[in-house]
Motif scaffolding. Structure first.
Motif, PDB file in Angstrom:
ATOM      1  N   SER A   1       0.889  -1.387  -0.011  1.00 45.48           N
ATOM      2  CA  SER A   1       0.200  -0.404   0.098  1.00 45.48           C
ATOM      3  C   SER A   1       0.844   1.239   0.142  1.00 45.48           C
ATOM      4  O   SER A   1       0.385   1.959  -0.727  1.00 45.48           O
ATOM      5  CB  SER A   1      -0.997  -0.187   1.559  1.00 45.48           C
ATOM      6  N   LEU A   2       1.863   1.240   0.882  1.00 45.02           N
ATOM      7  CA  LEU A   2       2.529   2.149   0.650  1.00 45.02           C
ATOM      8  C   LEU A   2       3.546   3.006  -0.369  1.00 45.02           C
ATOM      9  O   LEU A   2       3.296   4.409  -0.899  1.00 45.02           O
ATOM     10  CB  LEU A   2       4.099   2.376   1.742  1.00 45.02           C
ATOM     11  N   THR A   3       4.046   1.732  -1.411  1.00 47.16           N
ATOM     12  CA  THR A   3       4.089   1.797  -2.525  1.00 47.16           C
ATOM     13  C   THR A   3       2.988   2.029  -3.963  1.00 47.16           C
ATOM     14  O   THR A   3       3.326   3.440  -4.432  1.00 47.16           O
ATOM     15  CB  THR A   3       5.119  -0.060  -3.318  1.00 47.16           C
ATOM     16  N   TYR A   4       2.260   1.460  -3.316  1.00 46.38           N
ATOM     17  CA  TYR A   4       0.964   2.265  -3.850  1.00 46.38           C
ATOM     18  C   TYR A   4       0.687   3.874  -3.869  1.00 46.38           C
ATOM     19  O   TYR A   4       0.499   4.616  -5.027  1.00 46.38           O
ATOM     20  CB  TYR A   4      -0.461   1.269  -3.968  1.00 46.38           C
ATOM     21  N   ILE A   5       0.784   4.162  -3.067  1.00 45.43           N
ATOM     22  CA  ILE A   5       1.091   5.540  -2.227  1.00 45.43           C
ATOM     23  C   ILE A   5       2.067   6.471  -3.222  1.00 45.43           C
ATOM     24  O   ILE A   5       1.054   7.445  -3.735  1.00 45.43           O
ATOM     25  CB  ILE A   5       0.734   5.820  -0.886  1.00 45.43           C
TER      26      ILE A   5
ATOM     27  N   THR B   1       3.367  11.471  -6.773  1.00 49.77           N
ATOM     28  CA  THR B   1       4.229  11.141  -7.642  1.00 49.77           C
ATOM     29  C   THR B   1       2.203  11.877  -8.612  1.00 49.77           C
ATOM     30  O   THR B   1       2.907  13.649  -9.232  1.00 49.77           O
ATOM     31  CB  THR B   1       4.307  10.043  -8.472  1.00 49.77           C
ATOM     32  N   GLY B   2       1.476  11.729  -8.835  1.00 52.36           N
ATOM     33  CA  GLY B   2       0.652  12.035  -9.826  1.00 52.36           C
ATOM     34  C   GLY B   2      -0.394  13.168  -9.282  1.00 52.36           C
ATOM     35  O   GLY B   2      -0.115  14.187 -10.042  1.00 52.36           O
TER      36      GLY B   2
ATOM     37  N   VAL C   1       4.999  21.133  -3.793  1.00 55.68           N
ATOM     38  CA  VAL C   1       4.294  22.145  -2.991  1.00 55.68           C
ATOM     39  C   VAL C   1       3.262  21.467  -3.517  1.00 55.68           C
ATOM     40  O   VAL C   1       2.242  21.289  -2.327  1.00 55.68           O
ATOM     41  CB  VAL C   1       4.327  23.422  -2.720  1.00 55.68           C
ATOM     42  N   GLY C   2       2.431  20.893  -4.886  1.00 58.87           N
ATOM     43  CA  GLY C   2       1.778  20.166  -5.173  1.00 58.87           C
ATOM     44  C   GLY C   2       1.548  18.925  -4.109  1.00 58.87           C
ATOM     45  O   GLY C   2       0.116  18.414  -3.827  1.00 58.87           O
ATOM     46  N   ILE C   3       2.637  17.993  -3.756  1.00 59.37           N
ATOM     47  CA  ILE C   3       2.561  16.743  -2.724  1.00 59.37           C
ATOM     48  C   ILE C   3       2.232  17.589  -1.223  1.00 59.37           C
ATOM     49  O   ILE C   3       0.968  16.411  -0.734  1.00 59.37           O
ATOM     50  CB  ILE C   3       3.180  15.739  -3.011  1.00 59.37           C
TER      51      ILE C   3
ATOM     52  N   PHE D   1       7.941   6.592 -13.202  1.00 64.67           N
ATOM     53  CA  PHE D   1       6.929   6.974 -13.972  1.00 64.67           C
ATOM     54  C   PHE D   1       5.644   6.330 -12.425  1.00 64.67           C
ATOM     55  O   PHE D   1       5.259   5.674 -11.847  1.00 64.67           O
ATOM     56  CB  PHE D   1       5.963   6.754 -15.047  1.00 64.67           C
ATOM     57  N   ALA D   2       4.387   7.013 -12.240  1.00 63.31           N
ATOM     58  CA  ALA D   2       2.632   7.885 -10.871  1.00 63.31           C
ATOM     59  C   ALA D   2       2.972   4.827 -11.579  1.00 63.31           C
ATOM     60  O   ALA D   2       2.644   4.598 -10.879  1.00 63.31           O
ATOM     61  CB  ALA D   2       2.101   8.100 -11.437  1.00 63.31           C
TER      62      ALA D   2
END
Length: 602
Positions: free
Chosen positions: A128-132, A137-138, A153-155, A475-476
């Motif tokens: 789950s952490l890898t997925y997040i 990133t997205g 800042v977006g994150i 990449f995402a």
């Protein structure tokens, strides 16, 4: 109204809607926090599942990868949709009938061991952490472009929004927020695709436009794209494969079985009132998912077509050669969208031959005839780098669509990333507060204490996920594929054996999960670095990149799953079989007992 103001209105309005829904549907009990009280209608649950499912990887990155990879990118379509069918048919109804709303709880009870549950929590947290990381990133990509801030800042802003509606609303708030997010993201994906399909092929249905002729020409979009990309030194768009056929097959399998083992999607089937409703919501979710997934190949091909047409006019007209000096776009006359994306660092131009024009081609081509022509034209290497994650978000800008469409895509991209991030945080929160704290460490914890623990765990997970999202391994969609591989190698085999093998014991299940997880992480970390920290990889130790039969780290989950099954059955053969009551329970879960009895019991 200018573009930036329109984007602020659309994104701000969608965020206000999500937070408003979270406040309206805030969780007041552990049942509402973990499973939305089990009273969500199947159609709405199907929409929420689709939003949970279609993450930043699906919305932002998948079409970009297909656009870059061509035919080979179809493995994402086949893997993710095929995996959902596998989940809906093979696992979800049985898990719903079992009545436990988290994967570790099912594994702990089925394998009659708190240790097995703890191992499952470990596997769940890693996946789950890898997925997040992929979702964050997205979020960073979307915010950096559309709000005019840095990716970092977006994150941080994304972390704050998710915190607001996930921590306070729990699964109940997340569910109804995801229904709204699905509506936003699907409109944001389909509406631009309809516009672009109409413009390029005259067909308003993107799925049909993909196979249609270009407007005013007697050649199909795909045939023209094949001609154009091969002239620029790339592989044929309709036949390109990522590596070997074996790698493509294993990659697809990894995504499929990883999908079926993902805990945040499985949890959605406990938010409905019955087993029958779980089956119904699975069907609805597949319909809602299919709308985006069948549109993605058209979006990918049309984006590629528009991008090449923008930077090399000779590629699109018979009157001019692609090698003509004036065929390449003058950098000083580049369209506004290129200038805007350059500021994010996700689109880069380097004038290698000093002619002031953008030479976009495959300088790593193995075709000597093409390379000779490129050299003769004065090209000194590819000068344009386009990050795969921007293709969908930039697509309406490349096609010069109205500002409101561009703003809608911005809101959709953020909705996709935030909806899945919330679902994943819910899975992490329940694993820590319910499966670890309540079931293992503090069995007599009060409901209020468990609820508070869950919220603290979710807040901590947001911080960790945000930190990791600042330094993603790729990449995402590539990062998400790694998460699917981890779930495939660790959780999926244990769930399958738990349902379909009444003789599988706790020793076999635990040994299998640990073996599958270790083997997969060992191979992945060799390529991506220990815990995805750059510079800590050890490729020499495994004989170089993709050293195992040419299989990439993103595809290795299926190999890890085979190791899991093999170790589990080997250990099972030399240890004691499960107690009789456990075997009877597995039989009862697997054999239908009549819908009325089941619905009444659960």
């Amino acid at each position: 109204m200018d573009l930036q103001t329109t984007i602020y209105l659309f994104v701000g309005g969608s965020f206000a809607l999500y937070i408003g829904i979270a406040i309206w549907a805030r969780a007041g009990s552990t049942s509402e926090f973990y499973a939305a009280g089990g009273q969500v209608p199947p159609v709405l649950n199907g929409m929420a599942t689709a939003a949970d499912w279609m993450s930043a990887a699906s919305f932002i990155s998948m079409a970009g990868l297909i656009s870059n990879m061509g035919y080979g990118g179809g493995l994402f379509l086949m893997g993710w949709t095929g995996g959902y069918v596998l989940l809906a048919m093979l696992l979800a109804p049985y898990l719903r009938k079992f009545g436990k709303f988290t994967v570790p709880q099912f594994i702990g009870d089925r394998f009659y061991s708190k240790s097995a549950s703890t191992v499952a929590v470990l596997c769940l947290l890693v996946a789950s952490l890898t997925y997040i990381i992929g979702q964050m990133t997205g979020v960073g990509v979307a915010f950096s472009r559309f709000l005019g801030v840095s990716k970092e800042v977006g994150i941080y802003v994304g972390m704050g929004i998710v915190f607001a509606y996930a921590v306070f609303g729990g699964m109940k708030g997340i569910t109804y927020t995801q229904v709204a997010q699905y509506c936003v993201l699907i409109m944001a994906y389909v509406i631009p695709a309809i516009f672009i399909s109409m413009h390029i092929t005259g067909n308003p249905i993107p799925q049909l436009g993909l196979g249609s002729n270009l407007v005013g020409q007697d050649i199909s979009l795909l045939a023209k794209l094949d001609t154009v990309v091969t002239e620029l030194g790339f592989g044929k768009y309709t036949t390109s494969l990522p590596g070997s056929t074996l790698n493509m097959f294993v990659y697809t399998m990894s995504l499929m079985i990883g999908t079926a083992g993902l805990p945040h999607v499985i949890m959605r089937f406990f938010t409905v009132p019955s087993v029958a409703a779980a089956r119904s919501s699975a069907g609805w979710a597949l319909v809602f998912i299919a709308i985006l997934y069948t549109t993605a190949p058209a979006v990918a091909a049309m984006a590629k077509f528009n991008l090449i047409g923008t930077v090399n006019t000779g590629a699109m007209t018979a009157e001019k050669s692609i090698y003509a000096p004036d065929a390449a776009l003058e950098y000083a006359k580049r369209p506004d969208w290129m200038n805007r994306w350059e500021k994010t660092g996700l689109l880069k131009f380097t004038d290698k031959n000093g002619d002031g024009r953008i030479n976009y081609y495959n300088d790593k081509s193995k075709d000597p005839a093409f390379l000779a022509k490129a050299e003769q034209a004065g090209w000194k290497g590819n000068e344009l780098t386009v990050n795969a994650d921007i293709i969908v978000l930039a697509n309406p800008e490349i096609a010069l669509l109205p500002n409101w469409v561009i703003a809608l895509v911005a809101a959709g991209g953020l909705a996709a990333a935030l909806s899945t991030a919330a679902g994943l945080l819910m899975a992490i929160s329940s694993a820590i507060s319910h499966d670890l704290v309540k079931n293992v460490f503090v069995p007599d914890i009060s409901e209020k204490g468990e609820l508070l623990t869950g919220k603290i765990a979710m807040a901590a997970s947001i911080v960790v996920a945000g930190y990791l999202g600042l330094n993603p391994p790729g990449f995402a969609a590539g990062t998400v594929a790694l998460a699917f591989g981890i779930a495939a190698s660790s959780l999926f085999p244990a769930i399958m054996m738990g349902i379909f093998s009444k003789k599988m014991n706790k020793e076999g299940a635990m040994a299998g999960m640990l073996a599958g997880l270790f083997v997969t992480l060992f191979y992945v970390f060799a390529h991506k670095g220990l815990f995805f920290i750059k510079g800590t990889g050890y490729l020499d130790l495994i004989g170089g990149a993709n050293s195992f039969f040419g299989i990439t780290p993103e595809a290795f989950g299926a190999i890890g799953a085979l190791v899991n099954f093999g170790v589990a059955f080997a250990v099972d053969k030399v240890t004691k079989e499960p107690p009789e009551h456990i075997q009877a329970m597995v039989e009862a879960v697997r054999v239908p007992r009549g819908s009325k009895a089941v619905d009444g019991a659960h």
